[in-house]
Motif scaffolding. Structure first.
Motif, PDB file in Angstrom:
ATOM      1  N   TYR A  57       0.746  -1.087   0.004  1.00  0.00           N
ATOM      2  CA  TYR A  57       0.069   0.076   0.013  1.00  0.00           C
ATOM      3  C   TYR A  57       1.096   1.414   0.072  1.00  0.00           C
ATOM      4  CZ  TYR A  57      -4.229  -2.447   1.202  1.00  0.00           C
ATOM      5  OH  TYR A  57      -5.473  -3.399   0.863  1.00  0.00           O
ATOM      6  N   CYS A  58       0.559   2.350  -0.674  1.00  0.00           N
ATOM      7  CA  CYS A  58       1.358   3.483  -0.706  1.00  0.00           C
ATOM      8  C   CYS A  58       0.392   4.699  -1.056  1.00  0.00           C
ATOM      9  CB  CYS A  58       2.303   3.215  -1.632  1.00  0.00           C
ATOM     10  SG  CYS A  58       3.648   4.872  -1.264  1.00  0.00           S
ATOM     11  N   VAL A  59       0.634   5.860  -0.195  1.00  0.00           N
ATOM     12  CA  VAL A  59      -0.163   6.862  -0.290  1.00  0.00           C
ATOM     13  C   VAL A  59       0.566   7.968  -1.137  1.00  0.00           C
ATOM     14  CG1 VAL A  59      -1.361   6.652   1.874  1.00  0.00           C
ATOM     15  CG2 VAL A  59       0.728   7.837   1.808  1.00  0.00           C
ATOM     16  N   ARG A  60       1.620   7.725  -1.411  1.00  0.00           N
ATOM     17  CA  ARG A  60       2.528   8.568  -2.396  1.00  0.00           C
ATOM     18  C   ARG A  60       2.262   8.322  -4.008  1.00  0.00           C
ATOM     19  NH1 ARG A  60       6.064  11.435   0.981  1.00  0.00           N
ATOM     20  NH2 ARG A  60       6.461  12.847  -0.896  1.00  0.00           N
ATOM     21  N   SER A  61       2.716   9.198  -4.544  1.00  0.00           N
ATOM     22  CA  SER A  61       2.634   8.910  -6.207  1.00  0.00           C
ATOM     23  C   SER A  61       3.925   9.398  -6.913  1.00  0.00           C
ATOM     24  CB  SER A  61       1.516   9.988  -6.510  1.00  0.00           C
ATOM     25  OG  SER A  61       0.221   9.351  -6.110  1.00  0.00           O
ATOM     26  N   CYS A  62       5.069   8.604  -6.185  1.00  0.00           N
ATOM     27  CA  CYS A  62       6.447   8.836  -6.786  1.00  0.00           C
ATOM     28  C   CYS A  62       6.321   8.657  -8.355  1.00  0.00           C
ATOM     29  CB  CYS A  62       7.476   8.159  -5.845  1.00  0.00           C
ATOM     30  SG  CYS A  62       7.559   8.848  -4.439  1.00  0.00           S
ATOM     31  N   ALA A  63       6.623   9.365  -9.302  1.00  0.00           N
ATOM     32  CA  ALA A  63       6.547   9.324 -10.736  1.00  0.00           C
ATOM     33  C   ALA A  63       7.119   7.967 -11.242  1.00  0.00           C
ATOM     34  CB  ALA A  63       7.004  10.455 -11.435  1.00  0.00           C
ATOM     35  N   CYS A  65       7.754   4.844  -9.441  1.00  0.00           N
ATOM     36  CA  CYS A  65       7.373   3.924  -8.753  1.00  0.00           C
ATOM     37  C   CYS A  65       6.264   3.079  -9.063  1.00  0.00           C
ATOM     38  CB  CYS A  65       7.417   4.175  -7.276  1.00  0.00           C
ATOM     39  SG  CYS A  65       7.324   2.749  -6.111  1.00  0.00           S
ATOM     40  N   GLY A  66       6.647   1.741  -9.307  1.00  0.00           N
ATOM     41  CA  GLY A  66       5.674   0.635  -9.728  1.00  0.00           C
ATOM     42  C   GLY A  66       4.288   0.514  -8.455  1.00  0.00           C
ATOM     43  N   ILE A  67       4.546   0.847  -7.481  1.00  0.00           N
ATOM     44  CA  ILE A  67       3.555   0.484  -6.247  1.00  0.00           C
ATOM     45  C   ILE A  67       3.190   2.067  -5.832  1.00  0.00           C
ATOM     46  CG2 ILE A  67       4.453  -1.625  -5.668  1.00  0.00           C
ATOM     47  CD1 ILE A  67       5.431  -0.177  -2.885  1.00  0.00           C
ATOM     48  N   ALA A  68       3.530   2.969  -6.519  1.00  0.00           N
ATOM     49  CA  ALA A  68       2.815   4.241  -6.221  1.00  0.00           C
ATOM     50  C   ALA A  68       1.317   4.404  -6.237  1.00  0.00           C
ATOM     51  CB  ALA A  68       3.207   5.557  -7.106  1.00  0.00           C
ATOM     52  N   ALA A  69       0.748   5.200  -5.479  1.00  0.00           N
ATOM     53  CA  ALA A  69      -0.857   5.002  -5.558  1.00  0.00           C
ATOM     54  C   ALA A  69      -1.499   5.322  -6.783  1.00  0.00           C
ATOM     55  CB  ALA A  69      -1.262   6.273  -4.539  1.00  0.00           C
ATOM     56  N   CYS A  70      -0.770   6.096  -7.634  1.00  0.00           N
ATOM     57  CA  CYS A  70      -1.247   6.284  -8.922  1.00  0.00           C
ATOM     58  C   CYS A  70      -0.844   5.268 -10.281  1.00  0.00           C
ATOM     59  CB  CYS A  70      -0.748   7.697  -9.281  1.00  0.00           C
ATOM     60  SG  CYS A  70       1.202   7.649  -9.563  1.00  0.00           S
ATOM     61  N   ALA A  71      -0.031   4.086  -9.562  1.00  0.00           N
ATOM     62  CA  ALA A  71       0.470   3.170 -10.725  1.00  0.00           C
ATOM     63  C   ALA A  71      -0.646   2.204 -11.239  1.00  0.00           C
ATOM     64  CB  ALA A  71       1.803   2.814 -10.218  1.00  0.00           C
ATOM     65  N   GLY A  72      -1.661   2.716 -11.628  1.00  0.00           N
ATOM     66  CA  GLY A  72      -2.769   1.827 -12.091  1.00  0.00           C
ATOM     67  C   GLY A  72      -3.190   0.553 -10.935  1.00  0.00           C
ATOM     68  N   PRO A  73      -4.242  -0.136 -11.438  1.00  0.00           N
ATOM     69  CA  PRO A  73      -4.621  -1.155 -10.703  1.00  0.00           C
ATOM     70  C   PRO A  73      -3.630  -2.024 -10.237  1.00  0.00           C
ATOM     71  CG  PRO A  73      -5.332  -1.374 -12.935  1.00  0.00           C
ATOM     72  CD  PRO A  73      -4.538  -0.377 -12.902  1.00  0.00           C
ATOM     73  N   LEU A  74      -3.586  -2.340  -9.066  1.00  0.00           N
ATOM     74  CA  LEU A  74      -2.658  -3.368  -8.334  1.00  0.00           C
ATOM     75  C   LEU A  74      -3.405  -3.945  -7.096  1.00  0.00           C
ATOM     76  CD1 LEU A  74       0.640  -4.485  -8.534  1.00  0.00           C
ATOM     77  CD2 LEU A  74       0.913  -2.506  -6.898  1.00  0.00           C
ATOM     78  N   PRO A  75      -3.479  -5.240  -6.931  1.00  0.00           N
ATOM     79  CA  PRO A  75      -3.667  -5.724  -5.729  1.00  0.00           C
ATOM     80  C   PRO A  75      -3.050  -5.277  -4.649  1.00  0.00           C
ATOM     81  CG  PRO A  75      -3.671  -7.614  -7.458  1.00  0.00           C
ATOM     82  CD  PRO A  75      -2.894  -6.348  -8.025  1.00  0.00           C
ATOM     83  N   ARG A  76      -3.414  -5.134  -3.568  1.00  0.00           N
ATOM     84  CA  ARG A  76      -2.519  -4.432  -2.678  1.00  0.00           C
ATOM     85  C   ARG A  76      -2.879  -5.757  -1.279  1.00  0.00           C
ATOM     86  NH1 ARG A  76       0.586   0.174  -4.105  1.00  0.00           N
ATOM     87  NH2 ARG A  76      -0.924   0.938  -5.779  1.00  0.00           N
ATOM     88  N   TYR A  77      -1.515  -5.528  -0.681  1.00  0.00           N
ATOM     89  CA  TYR A  77      -1.485  -6.564   0.666  1.00  0.00           C
ATOM     90  C   TYR A  77      -0.727  -6.036   1.729  1.00  0.00           C
ATOM     91  CZ  TYR A  77       3.413  -7.198  -0.256  1.00  0.00           C
ATOM     92  OH  TYR A  77       4.885  -7.041  -0.508  1.00  0.00           O
ATOM     93  N   VAL A  99      17.096  -8.133   9.610  1.00  0.00           N
ATOM     94  CA  VAL A  99      16.097  -8.086   9.039  1.00  0.00           C
ATOM     95  C   VAL A  99      15.674  -6.799   8.529  1.00  0.00           C
ATOM     96  CG1 VAL A  99      14.289  -8.072  10.627  1.00  0.00           C
ATOM     97  CG2 VAL A  99      13.500  -9.256   8.650  1.00  0.00           C
ATOM     98  N   VAL A 100      15.205  -6.561   7.095  1.00  0.00           N
ATOM     99  CA  VAL A 100      14.867  -5.421   6.724  1.00  0.00           C
ATOM    100  C   VAL A 100      13.377  -5.241   6.572  1.00  0.00           C
ATOM    101  CG1 VAL A 100      15.087  -3.380   4.854  1.00  0.00           C
ATOM    102  CG2 VAL A 100      17.085  -4.966   5.522  1.00  0.00           C
ATOM    103  N   LEU A 101      12.527  -4.459   7.204  1.00  0.00           N
ATOM    104  CA  LEU A 101      11.060  -4.166   6.856  1.00  0.00           C
ATOM    105  C   LEU A 101      10.934  -3.170   6.103  1.00  0.00           C
ATOM    106  CD1 LEU A 101       9.803  -4.965  10.702  1.00  0.00           C
ATOM    107  CD2 LEU A 101      10.567  -6.501   8.796  1.00  0.00           C
ATOM    108  N   GLN A 102      10.692  -3.524   4.782  1.00  0.00           N
ATOM    109  CA  GLN A 102      10.282  -2.357   3.788  1.00  0.00           C
ATOM    110  C   GLN A 102       8.816  -2.397   3.205  1.00  0.00           C
ATOM    111  OE1 GLN A 102      12.392  -2.407  -0.240  1.00  0.00           O
ATOM    112  NE2 GLN A 102      13.511  -0.823   0.714  1.00  0.00           N
ATOM    113  N   SER A 103       8.249  -1.004   2.970  1.00  0.00           N
ATOM    114  CA  SER A 103       7.018  -1.073   2.477  1.00  0.00           C
ATOM    115  C   SER A 103       6.935   0.386   1.727  1.00  0.00           C
ATOM    116  CB  SER A 103       6.019  -0.875   3.626  1.00  0.00           C
ATOM    117  OG  SER A 103       6.108   0.079   4.422  1.00  0.00           O
ATOM    118  N   GLY A 104       5.693   0.159   0.995  1.00  0.00           N
ATOM    119  CA  GLY A 104       5.193   1.788   0.501  1.00  0.00           C
ATOM    120  C   GLY A 104       4.702   2.623   1.637  1.00  0.00           C
ATOM    121  N   GLU A 105       4.816   3.814   1.467  1.00  0.00           N
ATOM    122  CA  GLU A 105       4.250   4.656   2.547  1.00  0.00           C
ATOM    123  C   GLU A 105       2.717   4.251   2.960  1.00  0.00           C
ATOM    124  OE1 GLU A 105       6.368   8.441   2.562  1.00  0.00           O
ATOM    125  OE2 GLU A 105       4.665   9.413   3.002  1.00  0.00           O
ATOM    126  N   ASP A 106       2.578   3.607   4.081  1.00  0.00           N
ATOM    127  CA  ASP A 106       1.386   3.079   4.319  1.00  0.00           C
ATOM    128  C   ASP A 106       0.837   3.241   5.873  1.00  0.00           C
ATOM    129  OD1 ASP A 106      -0.656   1.418   4.858  1.00  0.00           O
ATOM    130  OD2 ASP A 106       0.366  -0.590   4.641  1.00  0.00           O
TER     131      ASP A 106
END
Ligand code: 5AD
Length: 357
Positions: A57-63, A65-77, A99-106
């Motif tokens: 999940y990501c609230v940002r729209s970095c131009a 990034c493929g998981i950006a909020a704006c990057a088209g339909p994508l199932p989120r988990y 261990v590295v915990l990484q995510s979109g801005e969620d």
């Protein structure tokens, strides 16, 4: 051209001259100097960090990034507490120290949720914990540090303010200043990591040189550098990218040799920092990218521990989801590579060690 034996004196102009260098014979000196400084300052150990992509999940729209909020339909988990813990146990089983915990801005990853996960990994598994969860409030960051998080990764992506603004649309009421967040996190006691992509449209040689000089200026503990891999579903791969493109001769290409020059120069100006050989580099050159990173300054690899069905949804750039390698195969390959290079597998948490030279 500044002498590499005086790498400590490389300034932004010197870095830029080396970035522009195209002569393969001269570049051999750069590769040799970066590998030597790596060996002298961080040694032969390659640290393995287990990467867990906890939410796409990501609230940002970095131009870009493929998981950006704006990057088209994508199932989120979003992984559950138990799923994250299972990945962390895997990391321990493989002998990874971190261990590295990484995510979109969620925002769905709440302060409480992450604090609980961090505390459990810290107390029950004894692993070092790196967070990479985007731009978050100081109160969140402090709580996670208190819960046991050791490090935080947040790439500043570019030091050119106009380019930064063009590719990072703001959120209402929120000022985006990643360098300021990195500085505050260091005050909170985190080891801090940053980085950039190489070859984003609008990145000039001078900009990339300034980025690398900024790593040095802020004495970053970890620095991740990978090639920009255009994702056709994002604005930067379309008209925005064309519009931002720097004039010919000034635009940095997103190729392997340029990425390796940036890695090598970063090692020279930040001799004891931890530098990964990035996944993006190994996607650009599946045959040799990881090895080339490790022999030109890098000393870290981050095998992906995300369960495969989630991993395919964490496609920040194309090809990433196609990393079908299971963690077993990947780990075996990485261990084989480390042995073939005459290097050793890092033991323990693998934090930054500032050696007195
Ligand atoms: N190509 C390469 N790297 C990317 N990242 C995001 N999108 C892309 C892309 N299209 C990088 C950014 C981010 C990191 C997690 O992944 O630098 O900080």
């Amino acid at each position: 051209m500044p002498l590499l034996s005086e790498a400590g004196t490389l300034d932004a102009a010197g870095i830029e001259a080396w970035l522009r260098e195209a002569d393969e014979k001269r570049l051999e000196h750069l590769w040799e100097a970066a590998d030597r400084v790596r060996s002298e300052r961080v040694g032969e150990a390659v640290h393995l960090r287990g990467l867990v992509e906890v939410s796409n999940y990501c609230v940002r729209s970095c131009a870009y990034c493929g998981i950006a909020a704006c990057a088209g339909p994508l199932p989120r988990y979003r992984l559950s507490h138990e799923e994250i813990l299972a990945c962390a146990r895997e990391a321990r089983r493989y002998g990874f120290g971190t261990v590295v915990l990484q995510s979109g801005e969620d925002p769905g990853l709440t302060r409480r949720f992450i604090s609980d996960v961090v505390a459990e990994i810290h107390h029950d598994l004894g692993l070092a914990i790196t967070l990479s969860l985007g731009e978050r409030d100081d109160e969140d960051l402090k709580a996670w540090r208190e819960a046991g998080a050791d490090r935080y990764l947040l790439r500043f992506e570019t030091t050119d303010p106009a380019l930064y603004a063009a590719i990072h649309p703001g959120l209402p009421g929120k000022v985006s200043d990643r360098i300021a967040q990195l500085v505050r996190m260091r005050e909170m006691g985190y080891e801090v990591g940053t980085g950039v992509m190489v070859g984003i449209p609008g990145q000039t040689w001078a900009t990339l040189a300034r980025d690398i000089d900024t790593f040095r200026q802020f004495d970053m503990d970890m620095i991740g550098i990978g090639p920009y891999l255009p994702d056709p579903r994002t604005p930067l791969a379309g008209p925005l990218g064309t519009q931002l493109q720097a004039p010919p001769g000034e635009q940095v290409p997103n190729d392997e040799v340029t990425t390796l020059k940036a890695v090598a120069l970063t090692r020279l100006v930040c001799p004891d920092t931890n530098i990964p050989s990035t996944t993006a580099l190994s996607i650009l050159d599946p045959g040799g990218g990881r090895r080339n990173g490790l022999t030109r300054g890098a000393n870290v690899v981050m095998p992906n521990l995300t369960p495969p069905h989630y991993r395919q949804l964490y496609r920040i750039y194309p090809g990433k989801a196609a990393v079908h390698e299971s963690v077993e195969t990947l780990t075996e390959n990485v261990l084989g590579l480390i042995a073939a290079l005459g290097r050793t597998v890092g033991k323990g948490p693998g934090g930054r060690e500032k050696r007195v030279t």
